[in-house]
Scaffold this active site. Structure first.
Site, PDB file in Angstrom:
ATOM      1  NE  ARG A   1       4.147   2.402  -1.514  1.00 24.14           N
ATOM      2  CZ  ARG A   1       4.232   1.145  -1.947  1.00 24.14           C
ATOM      3  NH1 ARG A   1       5.406   0.597  -2.173  1.00 24.14           N
ATOM      4  NH2 ARG A   1       3.139   0.421  -2.148  1.00 24.14           N
TER       5      ARG A   1
ATOM      6  NE  ARG B   1       9.709  -1.582  -4.143  1.00 26.79           N
ATOM      7  CZ  ARG B   1       8.513  -2.200  -4.130  1.00 26.79           C
ATOM      8  NH1 ARG B   1       7.673  -2.004  -3.136  1.00 26.79           N
ATOM      9  NH2 ARG B   1       8.171  -3.017  -5.105  1.00 26.79           N
TER      10      ARG B   1
ATOM     11  CE  LYS C   1       7.578  -6.706  -3.341  1.00 28.77           C
ATOM     12  NZ  LYS C   1       6.274  -6.289  -2.905  1.00 28.77           N
TER      13      LYS C   1
ATOM     14  CE  LYS D   1       8.701  -4.408   0.174  1.00 30.81           C
ATOM     15  NZ  LYS D   1       7.399  -5.031   0.417  1.00 30.81           N
TER      16      LYS D   1
ATOM     17  CB  CYS E   1      -2.942  -4.104   2.706  1.00 30.33           C
ATOM     18  SG  CYS E   1      -4.235  -5.079   1.921  1.00 30.33           S
TER      19      CYS E   1
ATOM     20  CB  CYS F   1      -4.872  -2.752  -4.199  1.00 35.37           C
ATOM     21  SG  CYS F   1      -3.602  -3.933  -4.635  1.00 35.37           S
TER      22      CYS F   1
ATOM     23  CB  CYS G   1      -4.264 -10.308  -2.612  1.00 34.13           C
ATOM     24  SG  CYS G   1      -2.635  -9.582  -2.818  1.00 34.13           S
TER      25      CYS G   1
ATOM     26  CB  CYS H   1       0.799  -4.797   1.428  1.00 33.48           C
ATOM     27  SG  CYS H   1       1.077  -5.153  -0.317  1.00 33.48           S
TER      28      CYS H   1
HETATM   29  C1  HEM Z   1       4.803  -9.556  -3.461  1.00 31.23           C
HETATM   30  C2  HEM Z   1       4.021  -8.875  -4.116  1.00 31.23           C
HETATM   31  C3  HEM Z   1       3.469  -7.508  -3.808  1.00 31.23           C
HETATM   32  C4  HEM Z   1       2.857  -6.749  -4.743  1.00 31.23           C
HETATM   33  C5  HEM Z   1       2.676  -7.066  -6.204  1.00 31.23           C
HETATM   34  C6  HEM Z   1       2.421  -5.541  -4.063  1.00 31.23           C
HETATM   35  C7  HEM Z   1       1.706  -4.524  -4.673  1.00 31.23           C
HETATM   36  C8  HEM Z   1       1.161  -3.485  -3.991  1.00 31.23           C
HETATM   37  C9  HEM Z   1       0.226  -2.552  -4.529  1.00 31.23           C
HETATM   38  C10 HEM Z   1      -0.333  -2.551  -5.933  1.00 31.23           C
HETATM   39  C11 HEM Z   1      -0.063  -1.664  -3.559  1.00 31.23           C
HETATM   40  C12 HEM Z   1      -0.949  -0.456  -3.662  1.00 31.23           C
HETATM   41  C13 HEM Z   1      -2.259  -0.638  -3.036  1.00 31.23           C
HETATM   42  C14 HEM Z   1      -2.988   0.677  -2.933  1.00 31.23           C
HETATM   43  O1  HEM Z   1      -2.500   1.534  -2.221  1.00 31.23           O
HETATM   44  O2  HEM Z   1      -4.039   0.840  -3.571  1.00 31.23           O
HETATM   45  C15 HEM Z   1       0.688  -2.027  -2.407  1.00 31.23           C
HETATM   46  C16 HEM Z   1       0.681  -1.362  -1.216  1.00 31.23           C
HETATM   47  C17 HEM Z   1       1.618  -1.554  -0.232  1.00 31.23           C
HETATM   48  N1  HEM Z   1       2.476  -2.591  -0.137  1.00 31.23           N
HETATM   49 FE1  HEM Z   1       2.618  -4.088  -1.440  1.00 31.23          FE
HETATM   50  N2  HEM Z   1       2.796  -5.584  -2.757  1.00 31.23           N
HETATM   51  C18 HEM Z   1       3.433  -6.756  -2.541  1.00 31.23           C
HETATM   52  C19 HEM Z   1       3.952  -7.184  -1.339  1.00 31.23           C
HETATM   53  C20 HEM Z   1       4.211  -6.336  -0.263  1.00 31.23           C
HETATM   54  C21 HEM Z   1       4.843  -6.727   0.972  1.00 31.23           C
HETATM   55  C22 HEM Z   1       5.310  -8.126   1.297  1.00 31.23           C
HETATM   56  C23 HEM Z   1       4.917  -5.598   1.751  1.00 31.23           C
HETATM   57  C24 HEM Z   1       5.500  -5.385   3.149  1.00 31.23           C
HETATM   58  C25 HEM Z   1       6.068  -6.258   3.916  1.00 31.23           C
HETATM   59  C26 HEM Z   1       4.315  -4.533   1.007  1.00 31.23           C
HETATM   60  C27 HEM Z   1       4.180  -3.247   1.439  1.00 31.23           C
HETATM   61  C28 HEM Z   1       3.245  -2.399   0.954  1.00 31.23           C
HETATM   62  C29 HEM Z   1       2.896  -1.173   1.596  1.00 31.23           C
HETATM   63  C30 HEM Z   1       3.550  -0.569   2.804  1.00 31.23           C
HETATM   64  C31 HEM Z   1       1.857  -0.642   0.857  1.00 31.23           C
HETATM   65  C32 HEM Z   1       1.133   0.637   1.147  1.00 31.23           C
HETATM   66  C33 HEM Z   1      -0.168   0.481   1.717  1.00 31.23           C
HETATM   67  C34 HEM Z   1      -0.246  -0.128   3.070  1.00 31.23           C
HETATM   68  O3  HEM Z   1       0.345   0.368   4.046  1.00 31.23           O
HETATM   69  O4  HEM Z   1      -0.982  -1.107   3.181  1.00 31.23           O
HETATM   70  N3  HEM Z   1       3.897  -5.011  -0.200  1.00 31.23           N
HETATM   71  N4  HEM Z   1       1.425  -3.150  -2.687  1.00 31.23           N
HETATM   72  S1  SF4 Z   2      -1.794  -7.203   0.111  1.00 37.26           S
HETATM   73 FE1  SF4 Z   2      -2.625  -7.498  -1.907  1.00 37.26          FE
HETATM   74  S2  SF4 Z   2      -4.585  -6.410  -1.787  1.00 37.26           S
HETATM   75 FE2  SF4 Z   2      -3.358  -5.646  -0.139  1.00 37.26          FE
HETATM   76  S3  SF4 Z   2      -2.354  -3.801  -0.966  1.00 37.26           S
HETATM   77 FE3  SF4 Z   2      -0.958  -5.566  -1.169  1.00 37.26          FE
HETATM   78  S4  SF4 Z   2      -1.259  -6.271  -3.204  1.00 37.26           S
HETATM   79 FE4  SF4 Z   2      -3.060  -5.030  -2.702  1.00 37.26          FE
END
Ligand code: HEM
Ligand code: SF4
Length: 580
Positions: A74, A143, A216, A218, A436, A442, A481, A485
């Site tokens: 990223r 972040r 994290k 934000k 997402c 993921c 999930c 995200c």
């Molecule tokens: C709370 C636990 C969370 C975990 C463990 C987590 C983990 C991850 C992981 C492993 C990915 C990579 C997925 C891929 O690109 O294959 C991802 C993508 C992403 N996550 Fe999270 N995430 C969490 C919550 C959030 C939240 C609440 C947000 C935003 C409000 C966020 C924003 C993003 C963004 C911007 C990406 C990039 C891909 C996209 O635009 O969908 N994440 N996250």
């Molecule tokens: S919402 Fe869950 S499935 Fe989607 S990118 Fe985030 S961690 Fe992965």
């Protein structure tokens, strides 16, 4: 410090010598495509996640091969602002080292998928050569700082972008581990000149300390009336208060967040609270002080309860504000009136006061790739070759081709047309959709998202057509999930993966991003999703009041009750469970 109660990640951080761990050794090990579990926690701070292609798991297991490991990288892009030169460099990296696509994320960053271990250093170096980096793009730190899209649109937008860059810089980890591991110790300054290497004993983290944050963090900056950054979903937010075209200060929001765990009622999405008001010159220091309170007060035993939203929920907003003010040495002002109208982007051409043109291009789920008849990646590359303005990622996974001269405008249109790219979406629902990544990369995905939402929308478009709602803005978001995200709990229609093919359906968030939605039905497959939504959408078309949004209508019509904040989110679920 040995403390059995602290979460194991706290020990990994503390023992890592400021995020080094054994990452360098792990990268050099050619016997596996992976790195150690502990290092995989640490590489997040460097902006990269170890993943594997889950589509290939069964076949590789049968052949007794290790998983098809690769890395997601990223790129940190405060406010999503890049130059055409940087766009070209990132596009080339996507082709050379990643899976041939660029992913524009919901937090204004770029993601590469499918980078194998042996290409990691080369990829990181190529990113740094174009004066971007990946430091703190993931991990327990502040972040990527988001800002209202398009700094070229007005002076207030420019001020917001400027603040995003300043906060991002102030809260950047100071460790030289990043440069040491990925760039062979060669750090360059903003002009590309080498920076002198730090001696090991000089290493310290004045803001974070050796265990960084509990989780994290934000930060976002909004310029009303647009709430494109979805301010209430983030730990720290700034709402620009604009008078006569000038930013006179910011309303501060704290304690928003999306993630939760299915079935664990003490985890929940939460909309941020209003903390106070500050002047522009106080804004960066306030970010630092808020981060230090969370550093000291946040939960370091249970990572599921470690975000700022739980600190505020547990200690109370007043106590939190008092501590921030104590560390600042002054009191925050009273929040000023403001108004948000929507969280979406204005797709299409817009002109700013300086007569420049800006094209906001709809990009489905932020995936920039070439498909037969729709060569988006090629079109954008061709535009980047002649464009003299900027490329700005939006918080809705879209792209603004900013600062286009009247002369260049037809050239942009022609390049898009040549490659079959229409700037807009096929419906108002698709225009306001986000998914997402989820499968196949993921590791946390329980269900499809990016590969599935487009077909759900296609099915719903038939319903919208019949109801005469084809062009109406309705916000729909899906995640694979409950981590959230793509911010599904702030969508008028939210779909959250539970099991392969099955989703929880949430309804009733506010169109302006100020109210969460509520669980309406559990474990629905595609047919049931459409079956449930069809009569609601048709009723909405017939019965809506003047200007009434779908998210408000489903509450008035009695489908769901409104959620205000915090653990209220689950109140109906608890009732549902008691009753059953
Ligand atoms: C709370 C636990 C969370 C975990 C463990 C987590 C983990 C991850 C992981 C492993 C990915 C990579 C997925 C891929 O690109 O294959 C991802 C993508 C992403 N996550 Fe999270 N995430 C969490 C919550 C959030 C939240 C609440 C947000 C935003 C409000 C966020 C924003 C993003 C963004 C911007 C990406 C990039 C891909 C996209 O635009 O969908 N994440 N996250
Ligand atoms: S919402 Fe869950 S499935 Fe989607 S990118 Fe985030 S961690 Fe992965």
């Amino acid at each position: 410090m040995i403390d059995a109660k602290r979460h194991k990640n706290e020990h990994i951080k503390e023992d890592s010598h400021f995020l080094r761990g054994t990452i360098a050794e792990g990268l050099a090990d050619v016997a596996t495509g992976a790195i150690s579990e502990d290092d995989a926690q640490l590489t997040k701070f460097h902006g990269t996640y170890l993943q594997d292609d889950r589509d290939l798991r069964p076949e590789r297991a049968k052949k007794k091969l290790e998983k098809a490991y690769s890395f997601m990288i990223r790129v940190r892009v405060p406010g999503g602002l890049t130059t055409p030169k940087q766009w070209l460099a990132l596009d080339a990296i996507a082709g050379t080292y990643a899976n041939g696509t660029l992913r524009l994320t919901t937090r204004q960053a770029f993601q590469f998928h499918g980078v194998i271990k042996s290409n990691m250093k080369r990829t990181m170096q190529a990113i740094n050569v174009c004066l971007l980096d990946t430091l703190a793009a993931c991990g327990d730190v502040n972040r990527n700082v988001m800002s209202a899209a398009n700094p070229y649109f007005s002076k207030a937008h420019a001020a917001a972008e400027d603040l995003a860059i300043q906060i991002s810089e102030r809260l950047l980890p100071q460790t030289s581990a990043y440069h040491e591991i990925w760039l062979d110790g060669q750090e360059v300054d903003a002009n590309g000149k080498p920076v002198k290497k730090k001696a090991a004993k000089e290493e310290k983290e004045p803001i974070y300390g050796p265990t960084y944050l509990p989780r994290k963090f934000k930060t976002v900056i909004a310029v009303p009336p647009s709430n494109d950054v979805d301010i209430f979903a983030h730990d720290l937010g700034y709402i620009a208060i604009v008078e006569k075209g000038k930013v006179v200060g910011y309303n501060l929001t704290v304690g928003g967040g999306m993630g939760m765990t299915h079935g664990e009622l003490e985890t929940f999405p939460r909309t941020a609270d209003m903390l106070g008001f500050c002047t522009p010159d106080q804004a960066v220091d306030i970010a630092e002080k808020i981060v230090t309170v969370q550093r000291d007060w946040g939960n370091r035993e249970n990572r599921k309860r470690a975000r700022l939203k739980y600190t505020i929920e547990d200690r109370g907003l007043d106590a939190f504000r008092a501590e921030v003010e104590r560390r600042l040495g002054y009191k925050l002002g009273k929040p000023r009136p403001y108004h948000f109208s929507s969280t979406g982007d204005s797709i299409g051409w817009q002109q700013s006061a300086d007569k420049k043109w800006h094209l906001t291009l709809f990009i489905e789920n932020g995936r920039v790739k070439d498909k037969p008849g729709h060569a988006l990646r090629t079109a954008l590359r061709e535009i980047a070759e002649f464009h003299s303005g900027a490329f700005v990622l939006t918080s809705n996974q879209n792209l603004v081709i900013a600062n286009v001269t009247a002369k260049a405008k037809p050239k942009v249109d022609a390049a898009l047309k040549k490659h079959g790219v229409r700037p807009s979406a096929s419906s108002g629902l698709r225009r306001n959709s986000m998914a997402c990544v989820a499968l196949p990369t993921c590791g946390l995905a329980l269900a499809e998202s990016e590969r599935f939402l487009p077909e759900v929308i296609t099915a719903l478009e038939d319903v919208l057509d019949q109801a005469g709602l084809k062009d109406d803005d309705i916000v729909i978001r899906m995640t694979g999930c409950p981590n959230g995200c793509a911010r599904p709990y702030l969508a008028e229609i939210g779909l959250v993966g539970r099991n392969p093919g099955l989703y929880n359906l949430y309804l009733g968030a506010a169109f302006d991003g100020s109210r969460l939605n509520k669980l309406y039905a559990e474990d629905v497959d595609k047919a049931r999703m459409i079956g449930l939504l069809e009569p609601m959408l048709k009723r909405y078309a017939k019965e809506r009041e003047d200007g009434e949004r779908f998210g408000d209508f489903v509450i008035r019509a009695g489908y769901v009750r409104p959620t205000t904040a915090g653990n209220q989110f689950h109140a109906d679920v608890a009732l549902l469970k008691q009753a059953s």
